[in-house]
Design a protein around this motif. Structure first.
Motif, PDB file in Angstrom:
ATOM      1  N   PRO A  27       0.803  -1.221   0.000  1.00 38.81           N
ATOM      2  CA  PRO A  27       0.000   0.000   0.000  1.00 38.81           C
ATOM      3  C   PRO A  27       0.840   1.277   0.000  1.00 38.81           C
ATOM      4  O   PRO A  27       2.017   1.265   0.355  1.00 38.81           O
ATOM      5  CB  PRO A  27      -0.812  -0.123   1.292  1.00 38.81           C
ATOM      6  CG  PRO A  27      -0.908  -1.592   1.509  1.00 38.81           C
ATOM      7  CD  PRO A  27       0.428  -2.134   1.070  1.00 38.81           C
ATOM      8  N   ASP A  28       0.194   2.364  -0.356  1.00 40.90           N
ATOM      9  CA  ASP A  28       0.861   3.647  -0.557  1.00 40.90           C
ATOM     10  C   ASP A  28       1.332   4.340   0.717  1.00 40.90           C
ATOM     11  O   ASP A  28       2.328   5.049   0.693  1.00 40.90           O
ATOM     12  CB  ASP A  28      -0.081   4.613  -1.291  1.00 40.90           C
ATOM     13  CG  ASP A  28      -0.509   4.091  -2.639  1.00 40.90           C
ATOM     14  OD1 ASP A  28       0.369   3.680  -3.418  1.00 40.90           O
ATOM     15  OD2 ASP A  28      -1.725   4.082  -2.919  1.00 40.90           O
ATOM     16  N   GLU A  41      -4.021   2.057   1.084  1.00 44.16           N
ATOM     17  CA  GLU A  41      -3.895   2.132  -0.369  1.00 44.16           C
ATOM     18  C   GLU A  41      -4.769   3.298  -0.818  1.00 44.16           C
ATOM     19  O   GLU A  41      -5.969   3.327  -0.529  1.00 44.16           O
ATOM     20  CB  GLU A  41      -4.359   0.832  -1.022  1.00 44.16           C
ATOM     21  CG  GLU A  41      -4.348   0.855  -2.525  1.00 44.16           C
ATOM     22  CD  GLU A  41      -2.968   1.098  -3.124  1.00 44.16           C
ATOM     23  OE1 GLU A  41      -2.903   1.712  -4.211  1.00 44.16           O
ATOM     24  OE2 GLU A  41      -1.945   0.669  -2.541  1.00 44.16           O
ATOM     25  N   LYS A  43      -6.672   5.418  -3.576  1.00 41.13           N
ATOM     26  CA  LYS A  43      -7.260   5.388  -4.914  1.00 41.13           C
ATOM     27  C   LYS A  43      -7.962   6.717  -5.132  1.00 41.13           C
ATOM     28  O   LYS A  43      -8.430   7.358  -4.191  1.00 41.13           O
ATOM     29  CB  LYS A  43      -8.266   4.234  -5.058  1.00 41.13           C
ATOM     30  CG  LYS A  43      -7.645   2.848  -4.942  1.00 41.13           C
ATOM     31  CD  LYS A  43      -6.684   2.565  -6.067  1.00 41.13           C
ATOM     32  CE  LYS A  43      -6.132   1.144  -5.977  1.00 41.13           C
ATOM     33  NZ  LYS A  43      -5.118   0.885  -6.995  1.00 41.13           N
ATOM     34  N   LEU A  54      -8.211  -2.628  -7.255  1.00 41.80           N
ATOM     35  CA  LEU A  54      -6.854  -3.018  -6.871  1.00 41.80           C
ATOM     36  C   LEU A  54      -6.180  -3.744  -8.013  1.00 41.80           C
ATOM     37  O   LEU A  54      -6.835  -4.498  -8.747  1.00 41.80           O
ATOM     38  CB  LEU A  54      -6.901  -3.934  -5.647  1.00 41.80           C
ATOM     39  CG  LEU A  54      -7.431  -3.340  -4.349  1.00 41.80           C
ATOM     40  CD1 LEU A  54      -7.525  -4.420  -3.284  1.00 41.80           C
ATOM     41  CD2 LEU A  54      -6.550  -2.201  -3.864  1.00 41.80           C
ATOM     42  N   GLU A  58      -1.780  -5.808  -5.652  1.00 36.53           N
ATOM     43  CA  GLU A  58      -2.439  -5.250  -4.473  1.00 36.53           C
ATOM     44  C   GLU A  58      -3.431  -6.244  -3.885  1.00 36.53           C
ATOM     45  O   GLU A  58      -3.498  -6.430  -2.665  1.00 36.53           O
ATOM     46  CB  GLU A  58      -3.144  -3.937  -4.826  1.00 36.53           C
ATOM     47  CG  GLU A  58      -2.177  -2.805  -5.125  1.00 36.53           C
ATOM     48  CD  GLU A  58      -2.822  -1.612  -5.793  1.00 36.53           C
ATOM     49  OE1 GLU A  58      -2.151  -0.568  -5.884  1.00 36.53           O
ATOM     50  OE2 GLU A  58      -3.990  -1.692  -6.257  1.00 36.53           O
ATOM     51  N   VAL A  72      -8.430   0.613   1.829  1.00 31.79           N
ATOM     52  CA  VAL A  72      -8.381   1.481   0.656  1.00 31.79           C
ATOM     53  C   VAL A  72      -9.109   2.761   1.027  1.00 31.79           C
ATOM     54  O   VAL A  72     -10.208   2.715   1.594  1.00 31.79           O
ATOM     55  CB  VAL A  72      -9.071   0.825  -0.557  1.00 31.79           C
ATOM     56  CG1 VAL A  72      -9.116   1.792  -1.740  1.00 31.79           C
ATOM     57  CG2 VAL A  72      -8.371  -0.462  -0.944  1.00 31.79           C
TER      58      VAL A  72
END
Length: 87
Positions: A27-28, A41, A43, A54, A58, A72
């Protein structure tokens, strides 16, 4: 496009935030808040649902993760709502 806004909101709320660029489905954002660890994560909520899906990597990460909160998020509000579950 919204990652910076999410990072800023989390930091203003008192969270430690590290942008992670490992790839391979990781994840980010790595977030620490009140002794909790969250992996987020990001989006873009402005994109169509199909564009927010995803990636295969992911999905694999989400399936195999056995740690703390993994989610997310598409907006600062969603990210901040997750902090309410911490302590």
């Amino acid at each position: 496009a919204n990652q910076g806004l999410i990072v800023e909101a989390l930091r203003k709320a008192g969270a430690y935030v590290r942008v992670v660029t490992m790839g391979d489905g990781v994840p980010d954002l790595l977030v620490g808040y009140k002794g909790f660890t969250l992996l987020l994560e990001v989006k873009d909520g402005e994109k169509s649902p199909s564009a927010r899906k995803l990636t295969a990597a992911e999905e694999k990460f989400f399936t195999e993760w056995r740690g703390g909160i993994l989610a997310v998020v598409t907006s600062p509000e969603e990210a901040l709502a997750l902090l309410k579950n911490c302590g």
